[in-house]
Design a protein around this motif. Structure first.
Motif, PDB file in Angstrom:
ATOM      1  N   GLY A  16       0.753  -1.357  -0.102  1.00  0.00           N
ATOM      2  CA  GLY A  16      -0.242  -0.048   0.090  1.00  0.00           C
ATOM      3  C   GLY A  16       0.682   1.429   0.124  1.00  0.00           C
ATOM      4  N   VAL A  17       2.106   1.269  -0.308  1.00  0.00           N
ATOM      5  CA  VAL A  17       2.874   2.648  -0.263  1.00  0.00           C
ATOM      6  C   VAL A  17       2.744   3.194  -1.583  1.00  0.00           C
ATOM      7  N   GLY A  18       2.119   2.663  -2.352  1.00  0.00           N
ATOM      8  CA  GLY A  18       1.972   3.295  -3.634  1.00  0.00           C
ATOM      9  C   GLY A  18       2.721   3.217  -4.957  1.00  0.00           C
ATOM     10  N   LYS A  19       3.297   2.001  -4.971  1.00  0.00           N
ATOM     11  CA  LYS A  19       4.466   1.573  -6.179  1.00  0.00           C
ATOM     12  C   LYS A  19       3.310   1.598  -7.314  1.00  0.00           C
ATOM     13  N   SER A  20       2.463   0.620  -7.449  1.00  0.00           N
ATOM     14  CA  SER A  20       1.232   0.813  -8.588  1.00  0.00           C
ATOM     15  C   SER A  20       1.029   2.014  -9.113  1.00  0.00           C
ATOM     16  N   THR A  21       0.661   2.979  -8.123  1.00  0.00           N
ATOM     17  CA  THR A  21       0.243   4.276  -8.253  1.00  0.00           C
ATOM     18  C   THR A  21       1.379   5.244  -8.970  1.00  0.00           C
ATOM     19  N   ARG A  53       3.053 -16.279 -10.518  1.00  0.00           N
ATOM     20  CA  ARG A  53       2.453 -15.409  -9.731  1.00  0.00           C
ATOM     21  C   ARG A  53       1.021 -15.767  -9.153  1.00  0.00           C
ATOM     22  N   ARG A  75      11.710 -14.875 -11.761  1.00  0.00           N
ATOM     23  CA  ARG A  75      12.497 -14.101 -12.035  1.00  0.00           C
ATOM     24  C   ARG A  75      13.363 -14.456 -13.006  1.00  0.00           C
ATOM     25  N   ARG A  97       8.736  -3.946  -8.056  1.00  0.00           N
ATOM     26  CA  ARG A  97       9.388  -4.870  -7.165  1.00  0.00           C
ATOM     27  C   ARG A  97      10.411  -5.891  -8.137  1.00  0.00           C
ATOM     28  N   THR A 102      12.145  -9.949  -2.319  1.00  0.00           N
ATOM     29  CA  THR A 102      12.674 -11.184  -1.550  1.00  0.00           C
ATOM     30  C   THR A 102      13.494 -11.211  -0.211  1.00  0.00           C
ATOM     31  N   TYR A 105      10.651  -9.787   2.046  1.00  0.00           N
ATOM     32  CA  TYR A 105       9.332 -10.427   2.424  1.00  0.00           C
ATOM     33  C   TYR A 105       9.853 -11.700   2.933  1.00  0.00           C
ATOM     34  N   GLN A 106      10.652 -12.610   2.019  1.00  0.00           N
ATOM     35  CA  GLN A 106      11.120 -14.015   2.289  1.00  0.00           C
ATOM     36  C   GLN A 106      12.068 -13.876   3.385  1.00  0.00           C
ATOM     37  N   ARG A 150      -8.744  -0.308  -0.948  1.00  0.00           N
ATOM     38  CA  ARG A 150      -8.904  -0.653  -2.245  1.00  0.00           C
ATOM     39  C   ARG A 150      -9.549  -1.961  -2.420  1.00  0.00           C
ATOM     40  N   GLY A 188       2.965  11.053   2.496  1.00  0.00           N
ATOM     41  CA  GLY A 188       2.056  11.954   2.144  1.00  0.00           C
ATOM     42  C   GLY A 188       1.112  11.859   1.090  1.00  0.00           C
TER      43      GLY A 188
HETATM   44  N1  Z5A Z   1       6.603 -10.564  -3.131  1.00  0.00           N
HETATM   45  C1  Z5A Z   1       7.342 -11.302  -2.407  1.00  0.00           C
HETATM   46  O1  Z5A Z   1       6.806 -11.505  -1.378  1.00  0.00           O
HETATM   47  N2  Z5A Z   1       8.630 -11.482  -2.746  1.00  0.00           N
HETATM   48  C2  Z5A Z   1       8.939 -11.125  -3.768  1.00  0.00           C
HETATM   49  O2  Z5A Z   1      10.460 -11.136  -4.090  1.00  0.00           O
HETATM   50  C3  Z5A Z   1       8.413 -10.162  -4.678  1.00  0.00           C
HETATM   51  C4  Z5A Z   1       6.896 -10.163  -4.246  1.00  0.00           C
HETATM   52  C5  Z5A Z   1       8.879  -9.704  -6.081  1.00  0.00           C
HETATM   53  C6  Z5A Z   1       2.890  -8.827  -4.958  1.00  0.00           C
HETATM   54  O3  Z5A Z   1       1.466  -8.600  -4.840  1.00  0.00           O
HETATM   55  C7  Z5A Z   1       3.190  -9.628  -3.501  1.00  0.00           C
HETATM   56  O4  Z5A Z   1       4.279 -10.252  -3.781  1.00  0.00           O
HETATM   57  C8  Z5A Z   1       3.388  -8.415  -2.703  1.00  0.00           C
HETATM   58  C9  Z5A Z   1       4.872  -8.903  -2.143  1.00  0.00           C
HETATM   59  C10 Z5A Z   1       5.025 -10.408  -2.758  1.00  0.00           C
HETATM   60  N3  Z5A Z   1       2.419  -8.899  -1.413  1.00  0.00           N
HETATM   61  N4  Z5A Z   1       2.275  -7.790  -0.797  1.00  0.00           N
HETATM   62  N5  Z5A Z   1       1.839  -7.279   0.343  1.00  0.00           N
HETATM   63  P1  Z5A Z   1       0.959  -7.078  -5.649  1.00  0.00           P
HETATM   64  O5  Z5A Z   1       1.759  -6.765  -6.546  1.00  0.00           O
HETATM   65  O6  Z5A Z   1      -0.574  -7.548  -5.844  1.00  0.00           O
HETATM   66  O7  Z5A Z   1       0.802  -6.242  -4.106  1.00  0.00           O
HETATM   67  P2  Z5A Z   1       1.738  -5.209  -3.700  1.00  0.00           P
HETATM   68  O8  Z5A Z   1       2.974  -5.019  -4.861  1.00  0.00           O
HETATM   69  O9  Z5A Z   1       1.999  -5.100  -2.349  1.00  0.00           O
HETATM   70  O10 Z5A Z   1       0.970  -3.963  -4.203  1.00  0.00           O
HETATM   71  P3  Z5A Z   1      -0.086  -3.059  -3.337  1.00  0.00           P
HETATM   72  O11 Z5A Z   1      -0.630  -3.532  -2.046  1.00  0.00           O
HETATM   73  O12 Z5A Z   1      -1.040  -2.925  -4.349  1.00  0.00           O
HETATM   74  O13 Z5A Z   1       0.796  -1.752  -3.010  1.00  0.00           O
HETATM   75  P4  Z5A Z   1       1.121  -0.486  -3.790  1.00  0.00           P
HETATM   76  O14 Z5A Z   1       1.265  -0.895  -5.398  1.00  0.00           O
HETATM   77  O15 Z5A Z   1       2.455  -0.005  -3.342  1.00  0.00           O
HETATM   78  O16 Z5A Z   1       0.075   0.066  -3.743  1.00  0.00           O
HETATM   79  P5  Z5A Z   1      -1.029   1.206  -4.697  1.00  0.00           P
HETATM   80  O17 Z5A Z   1      -1.752  -0.047  -5.210  1.00  0.00           O
HETATM   81  O18 Z5A Z   1      -0.348   1.932  -5.631  1.00  0.00           O
HETATM   82  O19 Z5A Z   1      -1.861   2.078  -3.622  1.00  0.00           O
HETATM   83  C11 Z5A Z   1      -2.786   1.274  -2.797  1.00  0.00           C
HETATM   84  C12 Z5A Z   1      -3.906   2.203  -2.660  1.00  0.00           C
HETATM   85  O20 Z5A Z   1      -3.529   3.457  -2.063  1.00  0.00           O
HETATM   86  C13 Z5A Z   1      -4.393   2.737  -3.811  1.00  0.00           C
HETATM   87  O21 Z5A Z   1      -5.921   2.958  -3.671  1.00  0.00           O
HETATM   88  C14 Z5A Z   1      -4.158   4.070  -4.258  1.00  0.00           C
HETATM   89  O22 Z5A Z   1      -4.883   4.962  -4.650  1.00  0.00           O
HETATM   90  C15 Z5A Z   1      -3.808   4.543  -2.615  1.00  0.00           C
HETATM   91  N6  Z5A Z   1      -2.739   5.488  -2.558  1.00  0.00           N
HETATM   92  C16 Z5A Z   1      -1.401   5.332  -3.115  1.00  0.00           C
HETATM   93  N7  Z5A Z   1      -0.713   6.384  -2.800  1.00  0.00           N
HETATM   94  C17 Z5A Z   1      -1.450   7.130  -2.142  1.00  0.00           C
HETATM   95  C18 Z5A Z   1      -1.225   8.434  -1.370  1.00  0.00           C
HETATM   96  N8  Z5A Z   1       0.071   8.992  -1.192  1.00  0.00           N
HETATM   97  N9  Z5A Z   1      -2.141   8.986  -0.500  1.00  0.00           N
HETATM   98  C19 Z5A Z   1      -3.212   8.446  -0.486  1.00  0.00           C
HETATM   99  N10 Z5A Z   1      -3.673   7.368  -1.223  1.00  0.00           N
HETATM  100  C20 Z5A Z   1      -2.534   6.438  -1.907  1.00  0.00           C
END
Ligand code: Z5A
Length: 210
Positions: A16-21, A53, A75, A97, A102, A105-106, A150, A188
């Motif tokens: 949830g830190v915002g990587k995909s965003t 995946r 990978r 990522r 790795t 998390y691992q 989300r 932020g």
């Molecule tokens: N994994 C592992 O264990 N080992 C490895 O080697 C690798 C991966 C390569 C991939 O799942 C999982 O695989 C991951 C680690 C593991 N599991 N976890 N946790 P994924 O790709 O589906 O999940 P993720 O990488 O963790 O993505 P995520 O949870 O979606 O996080 P994100 O991409 O950083 O966040 P986001 O989708 O951009 O943002 C989340 C929500 O917050 C969204 O609604 C945004 O609009 C909102 N957002 C983002 N930034 C902000 C700010 N600044 N303010 C307010 N709201 C925001």
């Protein structure tokens, strides 16, 4: 740039830190400066790795060693089919990522010995490491609240507790002290984070041109 090879940038950080965003922001920024950019993710990026995946995230029990080996299996395919060919033809690769995840998390989360991860890293990647690693950092509660707001279905990793994600965060923060890493405050607003990203990308481009 200093040689014909492209550059490899990864975005990292806990849930949830915002990587995909922010990934499209990074990609668009570089493309606007005339670079060929490939945007990809891990685990994933090829048909085989996307299949892995699905297995990896599926909601059932899995030994930590199986997680580790599945990630490096994915990978290897991603590297050979996508990342290395792109870098060799001069494209920049921006990846959601990579192996830092790795270690976090691992290694941090599951407790696998970092030496074992390093051995697989050396065997599968050879000398290849990201040129730049952008680590988005926010308190676990902030990232988890965003992800929860989300979220649809909770996957196997997202179902872990806060202590797991604290360990993940601490490994990322430690790794971000190395050369080539940049630690961003991702707690932020989206605009605030993208201001930091813009500055870092400008620095990277001027460093690569020098
Ligand atoms: N994994 C592992 O264990 N080992 C490895 O080697 C690798 C991966 C390569 C991939 O799942 C999982 O695989 C991951 C680690 C593991 N599991 N976890 N946790 P994924 O790709 O589906 O999940 P993720 O990488 O963790 O993505 P995520 O949870 O979606 O996080 P994100 O991409 O950083 O966040 P986001 O989708 O951009 O943002 C989340 C929500 O917050 C969204 O609604 C945004 O609009 C909102 N957002 C983002 N930034 C902000 C700010 N600044 N303010 C307010 N709201 C925001």
């Amino acid at each position: 740039m200093s040689n014909g090879r492209g550059r490899f940038i990864t975005l990292e950080g806990a849930e949830g830190v915002g990587k995909s965003t922010h990934l499209p922001f990074v990609t668009d920024f570089l493309r606007a400066r005339g670079l060929e950019v490939i945007q990809t993710r891990e685990p994933g990026g090829t048909a085989l790795a996307e299949g892995i995946r699905g297995l990896f995230l599926a909601a059932h029990e899995m030994p930590p060693e199986s997680e580790l080996l599945l990630l490096f299996a994915a990978r290897a395919s991603h590297l050979r089919e996508v990342i290395l060919p792109a870098l060799q033809r001069g494209a920049w690769v921006v990846c959601d990522r990579f192996t830092d995840a790795t270690y976090a998390y691992q290694g941090g989360g599951r407790g696998i010995d970092a030496a074992w991860i390093a051995e697989l890293e050396a065997r599968v990647q050879g000398e290849l490491r990201p040129d730049w690693v952008l680590v988005l950092d926010a308190p676990v509660a902030v990232g988890r609240a965003r992800a929860a707001a989300r979220r649809g279905v909770v996957d196997r990793i997202e179902g872990e507790g806060d202590a797991f994600f604290e360990r993940v965060r601490q490994v990322y923060r430690m790794r971000a002290q190395q050369p080539g890493y940049r630690l961003l405050d991702a707690s932020g607003s989206i605009d605030t984070v993208q201001l930091q990203l813009r500055q870092i990308l400008e620095d990277i481009l001027s460093h690569e041109r020098s």
